[in-house]
Design a protein around this motif. Structure first.
Motif, PDB file in Angstrom:
ATOM      1  N   GLU A 162      -8.187   5.253   3.067  1.00 55.44           N
ATOM      2  CA  GLU A 162      -7.300   5.973   3.974  1.00 55.44           C
ATOM      3  C   GLU A 162      -7.976   6.348   5.292  1.00 55.44           C
ATOM      4  N   LYS A 163      -9.301   6.203   5.376  1.00 51.50           N
ATOM      5  CA  LYS A 163      -9.954   6.487   6.666  1.00 51.50           C
ATOM      6  C   LYS A 163      -9.372   5.590   7.754  1.00 51.50           C
ATOM      7  N   ASP A 164      -9.096   4.335   7.391  1.00 53.86           N
ATOM      8  CA  ASP A 164      -8.406   3.411   8.298  1.00 53.86           C
ATOM      9  C   ASP A 164      -6.928   3.415   7.928  1.00 53.86           C
ATOM     10  N   PHE A 165      -6.270   4.568   8.154  1.00 55.34           N
ATOM     11  CA  PHE A 165      -4.902   4.745   7.675  1.00 55.34           C
ATOM     12  C   PHE A 165      -3.931   3.774   8.337  1.00 55.34           C
ATOM     13  N   GLN A 166      -4.132   3.518   9.621  1.00 55.66           N
ATOM     14  CA  GLN A 166      -3.250   2.579  10.314  1.00 55.66           C
ATOM     15  C   GLN A 166      -3.403   1.182   9.722  1.00 55.66           C
ATOM     16  N   GLN A 167      -4.640   0.793   9.440  1.00 51.52           N
ATOM     17  CA  GLN A 167      -4.870  -0.504   8.805  1.00 51.52           C
ATOM     18  C   GLN A 167      -4.183  -0.567   7.443  1.00 51.52           C
ATOM     19  N   LEU A 168      -4.272   0.508   6.671  1.00 47.60           N
ATOM     20  CA  LEU A 168      -3.604   0.563   5.367  1.00 47.60           C
ATOM     21  C   LEU A 168      -2.104   0.357   5.529  1.00 47.60           C
ATOM     22  N   ALA A 169      -1.504   1.023   6.511  1.00 47.47           N
ATOM     23  CA  ALA A 169      -0.069   0.870   6.759  1.00 47.47           C
ATOM     24  C   ALA A 169       0.273  -0.558   7.173  1.00 47.47           C
ATOM     25  N   ILE A 170      -0.579  -1.155   8.004  1.00 47.60           N
ATOM     26  CA  ILE A 170      -0.376  -2.534   8.452  1.00 47.60           C
ATOM     27  C   ILE A 170      -0.426  -3.495   7.262  1.00 47.60           C
ATOM     28  N   VAL A 171      -1.401  -3.294   6.370  1.00 46.03           N
ATOM     29  CA  VAL A 171      -1.547  -4.185   5.214  1.00 46.03           C
ATOM     30  C   VAL A 171      -0.342  -4.056   4.288  1.00 46.03           C
ATOM     31  N   LYS A 172       0.138  -2.844   4.088  1.00 45.63           N
ATOM     32  CA  LYS A 172       1.336  -2.665   3.267  1.00 45.63           C
ATOM     33  C   LYS A 172       2.529  -3.395   3.881  1.00 45.63           C
ATOM     34  N   LYS A 173       2.654  -3.302   5.193  1.00 44.71           N
ATOM     35  CA  LYS A 173       3.752  -4.001   5.886  1.00 44.71           C
ATOM     36  C   LYS A 173       3.582  -5.510   5.792  1.00 44.71           C
ATOM     37  N   LEU A 174       2.344  -5.990   5.930  1.00 44.40           N
ATOM     38  CA  LEU A 174       2.047  -7.420   5.821  1.00 44.40           C
ATOM     39  C   LEU A 174       2.499  -7.968   4.477  1.00 44.40           C
ATOM     40  N   VAL A 175       2.148  -7.268   3.415  1.00 42.51           N
ATOM     41  CA  VAL A 175       2.499  -7.707   2.060  1.00 42.51           C
ATOM     42  C   VAL A 175       4.013  -7.782   1.897  1.00 42.51           C
ATOM     43  N   LYS A 176       4.703  -6.816   2.480  1.00 44.65           N
ATOM     44  CA  LYS A 176       6.174  -6.809   2.405  1.00 44.65           C
ATOM     45  C   LYS A 176       6.771  -7.959   3.214  1.00 44.65           C
ATOM     46  N   LEU A 177       6.275  -8.167   4.435  1.00 45.25           N
ATOM     47  CA  LEU A 177       6.804  -9.217   5.304  1.00 45.25           C
ATOM     48  C   LEU A 177       6.566 -10.613   4.735  1.00 45.25           C
ATOM     49  N   LYS A 178       5.389 -10.812   4.122  1.00 47.73           N
ATOM     50  CA  LYS A 178       5.022 -12.127   3.602  1.00 47.73           C
ATOM     51  C   LYS A 178       5.369 -12.287   2.123  1.00 47.73           C
ATOM     52  N   ASN A 179       5.955 -11.232   1.545  1.00 44.73           N
ATOM     53  CA  ASN A 179       6.365 -11.269   0.135  1.00 44.73           C
ATOM     54  C   ASN A 179       5.205 -11.675  -0.777  1.00 44.73           C
ATOM     55  N   LEU A 180       4.050 -11.070  -0.552  1.00 41.34           N
ATOM     56  CA  LEU A 180       2.875 -11.378  -1.357  1.00 41.34           C
ATOM     57  C   LEU A 180       2.910 -10.570  -2.658  1.00 41.34           C
ATOM     58  N   PRO A 181       2.598 -11.199  -3.785  1.00 42.90           N
ATOM     59  CA  PRO A 181       2.705 -10.534  -5.091  1.00 42.90           C
ATOM     60  C   PRO A 181       1.503  -9.657  -5.415  1.00 42.90           C
ATOM     61  N   VAL A 182       1.300  -8.604  -4.624  1.00 41.90           N
ATOM     62  CA  VAL A 182       0.159  -7.712  -4.820  1.00 41.90           C
ATOM     63  C   VAL A 182       0.582  -6.287  -4.484  1.00 41.90           C
ATOM     64  N   THR A 183       0.039  -5.323  -5.221  1.00 45.97           N
ATOM     65  CA  THR A 183       0.279  -3.913  -4.941  1.00 45.97           C
ATOM     66  C   THR A 183      -0.889  -3.369  -4.132  1.00 45.97           C
ATOM     67  N   ILE A 184      -0.590  -2.756  -2.981  1.00 47.35           N
ATOM     68  CA  ILE A 184      -1.623  -2.196  -2.114  1.00 47.35           C
ATOM     69  C   ILE A 184      -1.775  -0.706  -2.419  1.00 47.35           C
ATOM     70  N   LYS A 185      -3.023  -0.282  -2.637  1.00 48.21           N
ATOM     71  CA  LYS A 185      -3.289   1.099  -3.011  1.00 48.21           C
ATOM     72  C   LYS A 185      -4.265   1.735  -2.029  1.00 48.21           C
ATOM     73  N   GLY A 186      -3.910   2.912  -1.542  1.00 49.82           N
ATOM     74  CA  GLY A 186      -4.774   3.646  -0.628  1.00 49.82           C
ATOM     75  C   GLY A 186      -5.653   4.626  -1.381  1.00 49.82           C
ATOM     76  N   ILE A 187      -6.931   4.674  -1.013  1.00 55.80           N
ATOM     77  CA  ILE A 187      -7.910   5.545  -1.664  1.00 55.80           C
ATOM     78  C   ILE A 187      -8.370   6.597  -0.656  1.00 55.80           C
ATOM     79  N   PRO A 188      -8.399   7.878  -1.052  1.00 51.79           N
ATOM     80  CA  PRO A 188      -8.764   8.956  -0.111  1.00 51.79           C
ATOM     81  C   PRO A 188     -10.111   8.731   0.572  1.00 51.79           C
TER      82      PRO A 188
END
Length: 282
Positions: A150-176
């Motif tokens: 979560e230190k790179d929170f914007q990157q985390l948000a971008i990766v979650k959006k990427l997975v959704k846009l590309k329909n990738l079969p993976v769950t993205i998890k943020g760690i404090p």
């Protein structure tokens, strides 16, 4: 711990383990590993049968070539740190051609405006580089779960959006965010700070704690003014930006709405070292 230095080795390994029904966890890094990275693998080890790491300094996400050159490369030490953690089963050390078979050029993405905020505004093309390498690594490793700090929170948000846009079969998890005893967020860039600078940099965390106290009690404009005053009066530091943004859209807010979640974001130069941090506000 297995070490793979090309895509074909990795692919064969992943396929063998998937045939055995193993659940795969993954966390990509650019190396110079610290305990913040290890926390990702600790979380992955709790939820997956197989944990894979990668180390690749991605050239397309650096806007400043000098920053790319200075980025610490400590692969042997990193491998030992991963081995000693006991959490990681394999590490992938791709060459540039494994990630960029057609040449080192990023793809272009539209992340619904997330890429235009904060780091995207100050580092044009940065998140195209991030998206390109993360998409490629996720396709190669094929994890069930992938872990980002979560230190790179914007990157985390971008990766979650990427997975959704590309329909990738993976769950993205943020760690404090993992922090030193002083509160300073763990970062590979911290190695470039002098001891005095590291001690002084704790003011970044201390300021975020103050913002948390002021949240919903003081206006956004007054909080912004107070934070600016703190860093204007702190020698050896220059604040690049501070903002309070909506956690979903990452857009800066000028008013607190009861039904929205907010996070404070800050970037400060300590000497010539650029440090980022953030904190959820509640």
């Amino acid at each position: 711990m297995e070490i793979f230095r090309n895509r074909s080795q990795l692919t064969a390994y992943v396929e063998r383990n998937r045939e055995m029904g193993k659940v795969v966890g993954f966390a990509p890094t650019m190396g110079a590993l610290h305990d913040g990275h290890i926390s990702l693998y600790a979380a992955a080890a709790e939820e997956n049968d197989l944990v894979i790491s990668s180390i690749f300094v991605n050239p397309t996400q650096f806007n400043n070539n000098e920053d790319l050159i200075k980025y610490p490369r400590t692969v042997e030490a990193d491998i030992k740190k991963l081995e000693n953690s006991g959490f990681v089963h394999a590490v992938y050390l791709p060459e540039a051609e494994d990630i960029y078979p057609g040449g080192v050029v990023s793809k272009h993405y539209s992340f619904d405006g997330l890429e235009d905020q904060m780091e995207g505004a100050s580092r044009p093309g940065h998140f195209d580089g991030v998206g390109t390498v993360v998409e490629e690594l996720l396709r190669q490793v094929q994890p069930d779960n992938a872990y980002f700090g979560e230190k790179d929170f914007q990157q985390l948000a971008i990766v979650k959006k990427l997975v959704k846009l590309k329909n990738l079969p993976v769950t993205i998890k943020g760690i404090p965010t993992q922090r030193h005893e002083s509160g300073l967020a763990m970062s590979s860039r911290n190695t470039r700070l002098t001891e005095a600078q590291r001690d002084a940099a704790k003011i970044i965390y201390e300021t975020l704690l103050k913002v948390k106290d002021w949240f919903r009690v003081v206006s956004v404009s007054e909080i912004n003014s107070r934070v600016t005053d703190i860093f204007n009066s702190t020698p050896g530091m220059v604040m690049e930006y501070f903002m309070i943004a909506d956690e979903e859209t990452l857009r800066e807010t000028d008013f607190f709405y009861r039904d929205r979640s907010y996070r404070a974001f800050i970037v400060v130069f300590v000497g010539n070292v650029r440090l980022i941090d953030n904190m959820h506000l509640d």
